[in-house]
Design an enzyme around this catalytic site. Structure first.
Site, mmCIF file in Angstrom:
data_model
loop_
_atom_site.group_PDB
_atom_site.id
_atom_site.type_symbol
_atom_site.label_atom_id
_atom_site.label_comp_id
_atom_site.label_asym_id
_atom_site.label_seq_id
_atom_site.Cartn_x
_atom_site.Cartn_y
_atom_site.Cartn_z
ATOM 1 N N GLY A 1 8.681 0.961 9.719
ATOM 2 C CA GLY A 1 8.907 0.731 8.244
ATOM 3 C C GLY A 1 9.035 1.846 7.615
ATOM 4 O O GLY A 1 9.137 1.580 6.453
ATOM 5 N N GLU A 2 8.719 3.081 7.929
ATOM 6 C CA GLU A 2 9.139 4.281 7.364
ATOM 7 C C GLU A 2 10.495 4.705 7.573
ATOM 8 O O GLU A 2 11.146 5.385 6.820
ATOM 9 C CB GLU A 2 7.990 5.379 7.553
ATOM 10 C CG GLU A 2 6.572 4.874 7.037
ATOM 11 C CD GLU A 2 5.503 5.615 7.416
ATOM 12 O OE1 GLU A 2 4.631 5.747 6.184
ATOM 13 O OE2 GLU A 2 5.632 6.821 7.928
ATOM 14 N N ILE B 1 -0.275 -5.046 5.548
ATOM 15 C CA ILE B 1 0.039 -4.716 4.103
ATOM 16 C C ILE B 1 1.196 -5.266 3.838
ATOM 17 O O ILE B 1 1.931 -4.709 2.890
ATOM 18 C CB ILE B 1 0.047 -3.160 4.200
ATOM 19 C CG1 ILE B 1 1.013 -2.601 5.010
ATOM 20 C CG2 ILE B 1 -1.318 -2.740 4.691
ATOM 21 C CD1 ILE B 1 1.148 -0.826 4.781
ATOM 22 N N GLY B 2 1.698 -6.229 4.268
ATOM 23 C CA GLY B 2 3.046 -7.015 3.712
ATOM 24 C C GLY B 2 4.116 -6.697 4.943
ATOM 25 O O GLY B 2 5.262 -7.193 4.682
ATOM 26 N N GLY C 1 0.739 -1.376 -0.053
ATOM 27 C CA GLY C 1 -0.006 -0.119 0.022
ATOM 28 C C GLY C 1 0.859 1.199 0.070
ATOM 29 O O GLY C 1 0.744 2.316 -0.827
ATOM 30 N N LYS D 1 13.068 -10.257 12.280
ATOM 31 C CA LYS D 1 13.247 -10.817 10.873
ATOM 32 C C LYS D 1 12.381 -10.012 9.942
ATOM 33 O O LYS D 1 12.769 -9.539 8.693
ATOM 34 C CB LYS D 1 12.667 -12.187 10.985
ATOM 35 C CG LYS D 1 12.662 -12.794 9.584
ATOM 36 C CD LYS D 1 12.742 -14.253 9.577
ATOM 37 C CE LYS D 1 13.316 -15.027 8.500
ATOM 38 N NZ LYS D 1 13.412 -16.573 8.693
ATOM 39 N N LEU E 1 10.039 -5.908 17.467
ATOM 40 C CA LEU E 1 9.326 -6.988 17.978
ATOM 41 C C LEU E 1 9.524 -8.258 17.020
ATOM 42 O O LEU E 1 9.366 -9.413 17.686
ATOM 43 C CB LEU E 1 7.741 -6.602 17.567
ATOM 44 C CG LEU E 1 7.401 -5.307 18.390
ATOM 45 C CD1 LEU E 1 5.896 -4.732 18.038
ATOM 46 C CD2 LEU E 1 7.256 -5.373 19.931
ATOM 47 N N ASN E 2 9.646 -8.204 15.798
ATOM 48 C CA ASN E 2 10.078 -9.320 14.914
ATOM 49 C C ASN E 2 11.462 -8.746 14.122
ATOM 50 O O ASN E 2 11.127 -8.283 13.103
ATOM 51 C CB ASN E 2 8.958 -9.667 14.161
ATOM 52 C CG ASN E 2 9.513 -11.063 13.327
ATOM 53 O OD1 ASN E 2 10.338 -11.300 13.579
ATOM 54 N ND2 ASN E 2 8.425 -11.533 12.608
#
Ligand SMILES: Cc1cc2nc3c(=O)[nH]c(=O)nc-3n(C[C@H](O)[C@H](O)[C@H](O)COP(=O)(O)OP(=O)(O)OC[C@H]3O[C@@H](n4cnc5c(N)ncnc54)[C@H](O)[C@@H]3O)c2cc1C
Ligand code: SF4
Lengths: 316, 733
Positions: free
Chosen positions: B692-693, B470-471, B244, B621, B618-619
């Site tokens: 993510g950003e 969103i992936g 997205g 990977k 948190l993860n």
């Protein structure tokens, strides 16, 4: 996409006969270009004649010591043929610089020569485009034309021919063999195959309607060092901003053909005599009369610099 | 649950499941093609028809006439929706232009009709038979030409267009070392893999919409507003989203027209936007023109920093907030920022991954490189020197955590920064080689988020929330959170997302999703733990571990608490004012090595490294994948991504993925990511932030700075393409 009818033929004669029966029909080979254009209604053939099963899929030695490449030989098979790799390295290198593995598996020799321009306005049916809709104007002139032609263009169209393979074919002096609707065969030197846009940019080659390409022949190998340098913004899967194909002999003589600069693979034999003297004098002849826009003027120095780099590389 | 004081020790701190590199729990569905994306819900409603969108052929003006006769008569056509027959439509709160245009046209490829037919091919063929005559009006399409008309926009996301501290002009004029430079960033498109797509089905006056959408509750609201129906009558389902990047934050044409098409056809209708329509029909990241002024003392301390940005949008739209990071990133007593907004009649601008910071840092972090050069300082040392631990506009507000310097220094060491040569000095055969650095910065945002958790007698915990994946890996971090809280292994957790019948979450956007949505799950699990303890008659300090609940000598399998029936708990995490007391941000440093072909000017990235400090990861990977993807996108914006504007006809010309180039594998040879060990108790009980950003922020500038280091050529107009270098490169190999 408009509805269309479809038939599959298995001989050249059947193909041209089918065309005679169904005016406006188109041959379809790998379909990687034609189908995209049909989906966007840039091409709207009422009938498709599938020629991909005609047994024109062999690469054979010619009595003259060259190769005869069937029109339906896939780009992947052509690039990986041992004789092509050994004697016509430029052709292999140009082919693998194009498209992607999947596309090259489908794309054919004839289809590749006849692929149409990637001018973005040609792809947008809302926009004026003389090539798509004769007389409607050319949106690229005065618009986004960073990728467009610097030589051979006209006031009606400044599109480039996007093929990499054709650049190698031009440097190798290939000949296009055809058969027309009347069954008559002819051989067209690739130098004469593409038509200048002039006032009729929708007419791109000298082929008559319904004329089928059966093969492309290569003359005897000429030896030398074969280099294809395709310049682009991203490292793969992009059309050339420009490309330079050279065959350079030990003594510095050789041949040069360019992609991404004009409506056809661009070669000026007269300019090649200057090759031993370096890139600049060659480019002076090769791009004589060039006409640029504010967005594509970079192509002139780019050609020269790329050629200089390639010549240095050829010297080792 | 209200989060208004910094977190203390809680079950998440055990980090038995949270914080472990974990494969996506829905990964096998995706790799086997069995995860159902919006267009693929073939079985949910019988008799689905196909809609095909007709886009306006002009950028601005009116439809003079529209003739539907040929299209209506075409084979298979069931209905055609236009503004004429669609009934009264409102506009969503998050939309700038109408999603169904006509007779007025606001932008190129604005939808003007939907043709519904029995098959996709029939709908597409008939769509081209809709005959439209337009009368064009003059529009404004050129940002540079519209600068003089730009206005000061109203407050954007709670922040003013202008800020000022001290006396910038006087201080700047007095500095011995100054930079005053102009930078431009072009329009970008999200180019996510899955196009916008929706299937709509009506049952009386109730609408179900299977769609691809990042923000379920916003979009239920905007569907209701657009169609003029009650929110309660809409169910929106979006379990999987093929990317997205902000392009699916809102209801778009596909959703509204699928609903209208289904109403007109009297049966379910599916609509996907074809790729060539997406770019002008939907939103994009707006182009900017930015002016940056930095003044420093000879020792390298910044005393004045100013950042102005101009962008354009349709009337009623907003600016690209490209100055946001400059308010917070570096010290300096005298500062100013300003945003100006021009009217442009191009398609509407809106959020794309790290809106504001992504284009803002593209400029600011070149400016910092230029300043370091002027000062004769190392760009890492210059940034470290100008670090601030407080909000420079409000010094009483500290950062909750800020380890930018450590990111820079760790990265410099790992990357081999000390080997960086002078500009134009490093060669590797025909390649000019250079290294560049940039800071990464993106604010952390929290949003309230609710979840419902169910416990059954088998000990399985099911989480339901309208959060989207969103992936990014939301499914997995939510499962990890529930597993940690309830003391069960990951395979005892089922996660159900993206359905408006579930409690309202933060959704996915602004990198707020991970921390906010898991905090909501934390709250619901805390409630479920109480219910379990109560049901089993245990003391409140019972321990949840290994699928059991233990208190003192008593121990139960978790499922026993549900022996008499499922236990259900629902709660929402809400936030107090910690984000006002503390500036919560995420930090990083990007290091890039490029090679530039000395003859052709072709630029190829050779290595990339990101070091991130972004709270608890948190993860690791999934977070690494997020950052690597963002670095890739950043490389694209540095080197190739540009929507070419036709300034005469007013549209983005290269509107497909052949014309709009994004990086391919061959462009990205080697990437690495390091996360600094961190947890931030001010953000939530999860102690996490977004990432993510952050990953895209600064990347493009690091690439541009590397190109400068390789060649000595400074390019201030993105993308950095070879035509901007060519005349300044050396004359021979
Ligand atoms: C995403 C993408 C990227 C690409 N990138 C590149 C690239 O980088 N470089 C490059 O060079 N190319 C590139 N291509 C183009 C590709 O090389 C052509 O699409 C392909 O070569 C066409 O071959 P085809 O057999 O599929 O032709 P078709 O699509 O089947 O036909 C093309 C045309 O040839 C005509 N035709 C086919 N066979 C005959 C025949 N025997 N006689 C007469 N007429 C015939 C058809 O009527 C049609 O007009 C790309 C294509 C795509 C889709
Ligand atoms: S350059 Fe040629 S193909 Fe492109 S718009 Fe002009 S006429 Fe059409």
């Amino acid at each position: 996409m408009k509805s269309f009818t479809y038939e599959r033929v298995d001989t050249p004669a059947a193909a041209t006969a089918a065309f005679a029966r169904t005016p406006g029909a188109r041959f379809i080979a790998g379909g990687t270009n034609l189908l995209d254009l049909m989906k966007l209604e840039i091409e709207t053939p009422p009938h498709l004649i599938d020629v991909s099963h005609i047994a024109l899929d062999k690469i054979e030695a010619t009595p003259e010591g060259g190769l005869r490449i069937g029109a339906m030989v896939r780009n992947t098979d052509l690039a990986s043929d041992a004789r092509v790799r050994r004697d016509y390295g430029l052709l292999t290198r140009a082919l693998v610089a194009g498209a992607s593995g999947q596309l090259r598996n489908k794309a054919t020799t004839a289809g590749n020569l006849l692929q149409r321009t990637r001018c973005p306005y040609f792809y947008d049916t809302n926009q004026p485009c003389n090539k798509r809709k004769p007389g409607s104007g050319c949106a690229a002139i005065g618009g986004f034309n960073r990728l467009h032609a610097v030589v051979g263009a006209s006031e009606a169209c400044i599109a480039t021919h996007p093929s990499d393979m054709a650049v190698a074919m031009r440097a190798l002096d290939a000949t296009v063999e055809t058969v027309d609707a009347g069954g008559k065969a002819r051989a067209i030197p690739i130098a004469d195959f593409y038509r200048a846009p002039a006032k009729t940019p929708h007419l791109e080659t000298v082929l008559a309607p319904g004329e089928l390409i059966t093969a492309v022949t290569l003359p005897r190998p000429v030896g030398g060092t074969h280099i294809y340098h395709k310049v682009r913004d991203r490292a793969s899967y992009a059309f050339a901003l420009i490309s330079v194909g050279v065959i350079v002999q030990r003594d510095g003589t050789g041949r040069v053909a360019l992609g991404g600069v004009g409506y056809k693979p661009w070669r000026v034999e007269g300019a090649e005599a200057a090759l031993p003297r370096g890139a600049r004098p060659v480019v002076d002849g090769l791009l004589a009369g060039a006409k640029t826009t504010h967005e594509n003027a970079y192509k002139l120095p780019l050609v020269e610099r790329t050629l200089a780099g390639v010549l240095a590389q050829a010297k080792g | 649950m209200k989060f208004d004081t910094p977190a203390t020790t809680n079950p998440i701190d055990q980090m038995k499941v949270v914080g472990k590199p974990t494969n996506r729990i829905e990964g096998p569905l995706k790799t086997t093609g069995t995860a159902t994306y919006a267009y693929e819900h073939h079985d949910v409603a019988a008799n689905q028809a196909y809609g095909y969108v007709v886009g306006a052929a002009i950028a601005k003006g009116r439809i003079a006439s529209m003739n539907l006769a040929d299209a209506q008569a075409a084979p298979g056509v069931i209905a055609i929706v236009t503004a004429d027959n669609a009934g009264k439509l409102d506009k969503g709160n998050f939309n700038t232009a109408k999603l169904l245009g006509g007779p007025a046209i606001d932008h190129y490829h604005q939808a003007i009709a939907l043709v519904v037919a029995e098959s996709f091919e029939q709908a597409r063929a008939a769509a081209s038979l809709v005959r439209v005559e337009y009368s064009r009006s003059k529009g404004s399409y050129d940002l540079a030409a519209a600068l003089d008309t730009a206005i000061t926009p109203p407050t954007v996301f709670g922040t003013a267009a202008d800020t000022s501290v001290g006396d910038f002009a006087t201080a700047f004029a007095a500095t011995p070392v100054q930079l005053d430079a102009r930078y431009t960033t072009p329009d970008h498109t999200h180019a996510m893999m899955e196009p916008h797509a929706s299937i709509a089905a009506w049952d009386g006056d109730r609408l179900t919409l299977w769609t691809s959408n990042q923000m379920i509750a916003w979009s239920v609201g905007d569907m209701a507003k657009t169609l003029g129906i009650a929110k309660e009558n809409i169910r929106l389902v979006s379990p999987y989203i093929g990317g997205g990047f902000g392009g699916k934050l809102f209801v778009r044409t596909d959703a509204v027209l699928a609903a209208l098409g289904a109403r007109a056809a009297g049966r379910p209708v599916k609509v996907a936007l074809p790729r060539p329509l997406m770019i002008n029909n939907t939103t994009h990241r707006p182009a900017t023109i930015q002016r940056i002024r930095i003044g420093a003392a000879a020792d390298g301390k910044i005393t004045a920093i100013g950042h102005e940005s101009w962008s354009g949008d349709l009337p009623g739209g907003g600016p690209e907030t490209a100055v946001a990071q400059t308010r917070l990133l570096y010290a300096g007593a005298n500062r100013m920022t300003a945003m100006r907004l021009a009217v442009l009649d191009l398609p509407e601008g809106n959020a794309m991954r790290a809106p504001g910071e992504a284009p803002g840092l593209m400029a600011l972090e070149i400016a910092m490189d230029e300043m370091a050069e002027k000062l004769g300082m190392d760009p890492v040392a210059f940034r470290v020197l100008n670090d601030t631990q407080v909000d420079p506009e409000k010094p009483e507000r500290p950062f909750s955590q800020r380890r930018l310097n450590e990111c820079l220094q760790t990265g410099a060491e790992k990357f081999g920064w000390s080997k960086r040569g002078k500009p134009g000095a490093t060669r590797d055969g025909r390649w000019l080689v250079g290294m560049g650095v940039a800071a990464a910065f993106r604010n952390n945002l929290n949003a309230k988020s609710a979840a419902r958790v169910r416990l059954d007698k088998s000990g399985t915990v099911t989480v339901e929330t309208d959060m989207t994946d969103i992936g990014t890996g939301s499914y997995t971090i939510i499962a990890q959170t529930a597993a940690e809280m309830m003391g069960v292994p990951l395979d005892k957790v089922v996660v159900r997302l993206g359905d408006s019948s579930f409690p309202v979450s933060a959704g996915s956007g602004g990198q707020w999703g991970a921390n906010s949505s898991t905090a909501g799950v934390y709250a619901a699990c805390a409630k479920l733990r109480d219910a379990v303890v109560q049901r089993l008659g245990l003391a409140s300090d019972a321990v949840f571990a290994d699928g059991k609940v233990k208190a003192g000598k008593r121990s139960f399998a978790l499922g026993e608490a549900a022996a008499g029936g499922e236990l259900v708990a629902e709660d929402m995490m809400e936030y107090g004012d910690l984000a006002e007391k503390f500036q919560q941000s995420t930090f990083g440093a990007h290091f890039v090595e490029v090679g530039v072909d000395a003859m052709t000017g072709e630029i190829r990235v050779r290595r990339m490294l990101a070091v991130c400090a972004a709270g608890r990861i948190l993860n690791p990977k999934a977070a690494r994948s997020q950052v690597i993807g963002a670095m890739t996108m950043g490389a694209g914006s540095a080197l190739m991504e540009e929507l070419a504007v036709d300034k005469r006809f007013g549209f983005f010309v290269n509107h497909d993925l052949a014309g709009y180039e994004v990086p391919v594998h061959a462009d990205i040879p080697h990437q690495d990511v390091i996360f600094l060990e961190e947890s931030d108790p001010t953000t939530s009980p999860m102690k996490a932030k977004g990432v993510g950003e952050l990953g895209i922020c600064g990347v493009a500038a690091a690439v541009a700075n590397a190109v400068h280091n390789a060649t000595g050529v400074r390019v201030r107009n993105y993308p950095v393409t070879l035509d901007k270098l060519l005349d300044k490169l050396p004359d021979s190999v």
